[in-house]
Design a protein around this motif. Structure first.
Motif, PDB file in Angstrom:
ATOM      1  N   ALA A   1     106.046  63.273 116.028  1.00 27.13           N
ATOM      2  CA  ALA A   1     105.959  62.365 117.162  1.00 27.13           C
ATOM      3  C   ALA A   1     107.280  62.423 117.919  1.00 27.13           C
ATOM      4  O   ALA A   1     108.338  62.607 117.333  1.00 27.13           O
ATOM      5  N   ARG A   2     107.191  62.288 119.241  1.00 27.64           N
ATOM      6  CA  ARG A   2     108.420  62.280 120.028  1.00 27.64           C
ATOM      7  C   ARG A   2     109.196  61.017 119.725  1.00 27.64           C
ATOM      8  O   ARG A   2     108.619  59.940 119.585  1.00 27.64           O
ATOM      9  N   PRO A   3     110.512  61.112 119.632  1.00 28.14           N
ATOM     10  CA  PRO A   3     111.301  59.913 119.361  1.00 28.14           C
ATOM     11  C   PRO A   3     111.234  58.943 120.535  1.00 28.14           C
ATOM     12  O   PRO A   3     111.144  59.351 121.692  1.00 28.14           O
ATOM     13  N   ALA A   4     111.270  57.671 120.212  1.00 26.15           N
ATOM     14  CA  ALA A   4     111.234  56.650 121.255  1.00 26.15           C
ATOM     15  C   ALA A   4     112.539  56.700 122.034  1.00 26.15           C
ATOM     16  O   ALA A   4     113.620  56.765 121.458  1.00 26.15           O
ATOM     17  N   GLY A   5     112.432  56.694 123.338  1.00 18.34           N
ATOM     18  CA  GLY A   5     113.614  56.780 124.183  1.00 18.34           C
ATOM     19  C   GLY A   5     114.184  55.408 124.474  1.00 18.34           C
ATOM     20  O   GLY A   5     113.797  54.396 123.888  1.00 18.34           O
ATOM     21  N   ASP A   6     115.111  55.375 125.418  1.00 18.41           N
ATOM     22  CA  ASP A   6     115.748  54.119 125.786  1.00 18.41           C
ATOM     23  C   ASP A   6     115.092  53.484 127.013  1.00 18.41           C
ATOM     24  O   ASP A   6     115.602  52.521 127.560  1.00 18.41           O
ATOM     25  N   GLY A   7     113.971  54.021 127.463  1.00 22.31           N
ATOM     26  CA  GLY A   7     113.250  53.444 128.590  1.00 22.31           C
ATOM     27  C   GLY A   7     113.718  53.960 129.934  1.00 22.31           C
ATOM     28  O   GLY A   7     113.248  53.510 130.968  1.00 22.31           O
ATOM     29  N   ILE A   8     114.646  54.904 129.947  1.00 21.96           N
ATOM     30  CA  ILE A   8     115.156  55.452 131.193  1.00 21.96           C
ATOM     31  C   ILE A   8     114.645  56.887 131.338  1.00 21.96           C
ATOM     32  O   ILE A   8     114.777  57.702 130.432  1.00 21.96           O
ATOM     33  N   VAL A   9     114.037  57.169 132.485  1.00 22.45           N
ATOM     34  CA  VAL A   9     113.561  58.508 132.777  1.00 22.45           C
ATOM     35  C   VAL A   9     114.708  59.279 133.411  1.00 22.45           C
ATOM     36  O   VAL A   9     115.326  58.811 134.359  1.00 22.45           O
ATOM     37  N   ARG A  10     114.992  60.455 132.878  1.00 21.32           N
ATOM     38  CA  ARG A  10     116.095  61.257 133.391  1.00 21.32           C
ATOM     39  C   ARG A  10     115.548  62.483 134.109  1.00 21.32           C
ATOM     40  O   ARG A  10     114.734  63.223 133.560  1.00 21.32           O
ATOM     41  N   VAL A  11     116.026  62.684 135.338  1.00 25.22           N
ATOM     42  CA  VAL A  11     115.601  63.807 136.169  1.00 25.22           C
ATOM     43  C   VAL A  11     116.801  64.722 136.367  1.00 25.22           C
ATOM     44  O   VAL A  11     117.877  64.264 136.747  1.00 25.22           O
ATOM     45  N   SER A  12     116.630  66.005 136.080  1.00 24.01           N
ATOM     46  CA  SER A  12     117.732  66.952 136.217  1.00 24.01           C
ATOM     47  C   SER A  12     117.214  68.274 136.762  1.00 24.01           C
ATOM     48  O   SER A  12     116.006  68.513 136.814  1.00 24.01           O
ATOM     49  N   ARG A  13     118.144  69.127 137.148  1.00 27.26           N
ATOM     50  CA  ARG A  13     117.814  70.469 137.627  1.00 27.26           C
ATOM     51  C   ARG A  13     118.436  71.454 136.653  1.00 27.26           C
ATOM     52  O   ARG A  13     119.578  71.277 136.237  1.00 27.26           O
ATOM     53  N   GLU A  14     117.692  72.503 136.310  1.00 27.43           N
ATOM     54  CA  GLU A  14     118.177  73.474 135.340  1.00 27.43           C
ATOM     55  C   GLU A  14     117.791  74.879 135.765  1.00 27.43           C
ATOM     56  O   GLU A  14     116.706  75.083 136.312  1.00 27.43           O
ATOM     57  N   THR A  15     118.679  75.847 135.512  1.00 25.55           N
ATOM     58  CA  THR A  15     118.377  77.250 135.784  1.00 25.55           C
ATOM     59  C   THR A  15     118.519  78.118 134.548  1.00 25.55           C
ATOM     60  O   THR A  15     118.173  79.292 134.589  1.00 25.55           O
TER      61      THR A  15
END
Length: 120
Positions: free
Chosen positions: A37-51
């Motif tokens: 199961a995915r670990p429970a997060g802190d309730g914040i959605v993080r958006v990033s850019r990756e190459t």
């Protein structure tokens, strides 16, 4: 003589995709406890850019959503349609092709998520 459990077995099927090595069911409908199961997060959605690992092509990553797999796929479809690009959902992370961080953040905030920009 002690026998070792077999490490071989069906891992992928062209009909069902990835297979669980323990119960031999498709990973999406795995019935054993080896499915992580995915670990429970802190309730914040993080958006990033990756190459990294994408031959210089940038993708927008959305991490930290506390949704099940079906809801992640549906949200990924909405985000891809709003950005007019392709993408996928892998391991609980939505990937949208191209640099769409600001647009994705605005869409997620409109849906009531707490969103932060991660990375540079």
């Amino acid at each position: 003589m002690i026998s070792k459990p077999s490490s071989g077995g069906l891992v992928y099927s062209t009909d069902s995709g990835r297979m669980c090595p323990a119960c031999r069911h498709p990973v999406a409908s795995c019935v054993c406890t080896s499915a992580k199961a995915r670990p429970a997060g802190d309730g914040i959605v993080r958006v990033s850019r990756e190459t990294k690992g994408r031959a210089g092509k940038g993708v927008t990553l959305v991490k930290g959503l506390a949704l099940d797999d079906a809801a992640l796929v549906a949200l990924g479809k909405q985000l891809k349609a709003a950005c007019g690009s392709g993408g996928t959902v892998k391991d609980g992370v939505i990937e949208v092709q191209g640099d769409h961080c600001e647009r994705v953040m605005a869409l997620l905030q409109a849906q009531g998520h707490k969103v932060k920009r991660a990375g540079g």
